[in-house]
Design a protein around this motif. Structure first.
Motif, PDB file in Angstrom:
ATOM      1  N   ALA A   1       0.661  -0.980   0.034  1.00 13.60           N
ATOM      2  CA  ALA A   1       0.119  -0.066   0.040  1.00 13.60           C
ATOM      3  C   ALA A   1       0.927   1.071  -0.088  1.00 13.60           C
ATOM      4  N   SER A   2       0.632   2.406  -0.811  1.00 16.51           N
ATOM      5  CA  SER A   2       1.242   3.538  -1.039  1.00 16.51           C
ATOM      6  C   SER A   2       1.334   4.449   0.175  1.00 16.51           C
ATOM      7  N   TYR A   3       1.730   5.323   0.614  1.00 16.32           N
ATOM      8  CA  TYR A   3       1.685   6.328   1.566  1.00 16.32           C
ATOM      9  C   TYR A   3       0.281   6.870   1.390  1.00 16.32           C
ATOM     10  N   GLU A   4       0.109   7.424   0.172  1.00 10.55           N
ATOM     11  CA  GLU A   4      -1.163   7.901  -0.263  1.00 10.55           C
ATOM     12  C   GLU A   4      -2.474   7.201   0.405  1.00 10.55           C
ATOM     13  N   ALA A   5      -2.491   5.978  -0.207  1.00 15.84           N
ATOM     14  CA  ALA A   5      -3.596   5.077   0.092  1.00 15.84           C
ATOM     15  C   ALA A   5      -3.669   5.038   1.586  1.00 15.84           C
ATOM     16  N   LEU A   6      -2.517   4.796   2.424  1.00 11.51           N
ATOM     17  CA  LEU A   6      -2.707   4.622   3.892  1.00 11.51           C
ATOM     18  C   LEU A   6      -3.247   5.844   4.603  1.00 11.51           C
ATOM     19  N   ALA A   7      -2.692   7.061   4.035  1.00 11.76           N
ATOM     20  CA  ALA A   7      -3.138   8.196   4.291  1.00 11.76           C
ATOM     21  C   ALA A   7      -4.566   8.462   4.265  1.00 11.76           C
TER      22      ALA A   7
ATOM     23  N   GLY B   1       0.560 -11.969  15.527  1.00 10.23           N
ATOM     24  CA  GLY B   1       1.748 -12.297  14.615  1.00 10.23           C
ATOM     25  C   GLY B   1       1.767 -11.752  13.158  1.00 10.23           C
ATOM     26  N   TYR B   2       1.191 -10.642  13.163  1.00  6.23           N
ATOM     27  CA  TYR B   2       1.303  -9.768  11.959  1.00  6.23           C
ATOM     28  C   TYR B   2       2.533  -8.720  11.996  1.00  6.23           C
ATOM     29  N   ARG B   3       3.137  -8.495  10.966  1.00  4.24           N
ATOM     30  CA  ARG B   3       4.279  -7.401  10.775  1.00  4.24           C
ATOM     31  C   ARG B   3       3.844  -6.384   9.551  1.00  4.24           C
ATOM     32  N   ILE B   4       4.421  -5.327   9.733  1.00  8.28           N
ATOM     33  CA  ILE B   4       4.496  -4.301   8.590  1.00  8.28           C
ATOM     34  C   ILE B   4       5.942  -3.959   8.390  1.00  8.28           C
ATOM     35  N   GLU B   5       6.168  -4.286   6.863  1.00  6.85           N
ATOM     36  CA  GLU B   5       7.337  -3.942   6.503  1.00  6.85           C
ATOM     37  C   GLU B   5       7.196  -2.719   5.665  1.00  6.85           C
TER      38      GLU B   5
ATOM     39  N   GLY C   1      10.291   3.447  -1.124  1.00  3.37           N
ATOM     40  CA  GLY C   1       9.988   4.626  -2.081  1.00  3.37           C
ATOM     41  C   GLY C   1       8.441   4.372  -2.512  1.00  3.37           C
ATOM     42  N   PHE C   2       7.923   3.640  -1.919  1.00  4.24           N
ATOM     43  CA  PHE C   2       6.503   3.399  -2.003  1.00  4.24           C
ATOM     44  C   PHE C   2       5.525   3.476  -0.798  1.00  4.24           C
ATOM     45  N   GLY C   3       5.697   2.608   0.203  1.00  2.07           N
ATOM     46  CA  GLY C   3       4.712   2.496   1.279  1.00  2.07           C
ATOM     47  C   GLY C   3       5.163   1.298   2.107  1.00  2.07           C
ATOM     48  N   TYR C   4       4.142   0.527   2.310  1.00  2.00           N
ATOM     49  CA  TYR C   4       4.287  -0.564   3.313  1.00  2.00           C
ATOM     50  C   TYR C   4       3.633  -2.048   2.777  1.00  2.00           C
TER      51      TYR C   4
END
Length: 143
Positions: A64-70, A101-105, A109-112
């Motif tokens: 997901a991009s920064y914009e989508a998460l915002a 058990g979830y992680r966010i990586e 240059g895109f998001g997470y």
């Protein structure tokens, strides 16, 4: 009574915008329905609306991009958050979902991206191996 040409064009433009608005509302409804399983899970964990939207966005995509998460975190009417604010919210979300058990990586240059918990069979294999080691250690200690 006839309308001046300018008012007729304005009416047509308004009608076209209303039709487009109806189509967009239908699409948003479809997307919300697609995210519902992820929203339900996040709500069961006690995540607030901002983190629920961000979790659902991450879960529904490979990244997901920064914009989508915002947008997912604040909604379209609240304004777009800066990448720094998104980073702060992601850091908080990481802490909230880690016990499950979830992680966010980061995706440079895109998001997470969201990394789901390991499969239950892998966890079971680890637990069985740990129990075997503990049993072996107990037998050795008893000898």
């Amino acid at each position: 009574m006839s309308l001046p040409a300018g008012e007729g064009r304005a009416e047509a433009a308004i009608r076209a915008l209303r039709e487009e608005n109806d189509l967009l509302r239908a699409r948003v409804s479809e997307l919300q329905h697609a995210l519902r399983p992820y929203n339900r899970q996040a709500l069961e964990w006690g995540l607030g609306p901002s983190h629920t939207g961000m979790f659902a966005t991450l879960a529904a995509r490979s990244a997901a991009s920064y914009e989508a998460l915002a947008l997912a975190g604040v909604g379209p009417t609240d304004g777009i958050r800066s990448p720094e604010t998104v980073k702060t919210q992601i850091a908080r979300l990481r802490k909230r979902i880690a016990p499950y058990g979830y992680r966010i990586e980061p995706v440079w240059g895109f998001g997470y991206r969201l990394v789901p918990p390991k499969a239950a069979t892998e966890t079971t294999d680890v637990c069985v191996a740990a129990l075997r080691c503990a049993g072996t250690a107990l037998r050795r200690a008893a000898q």
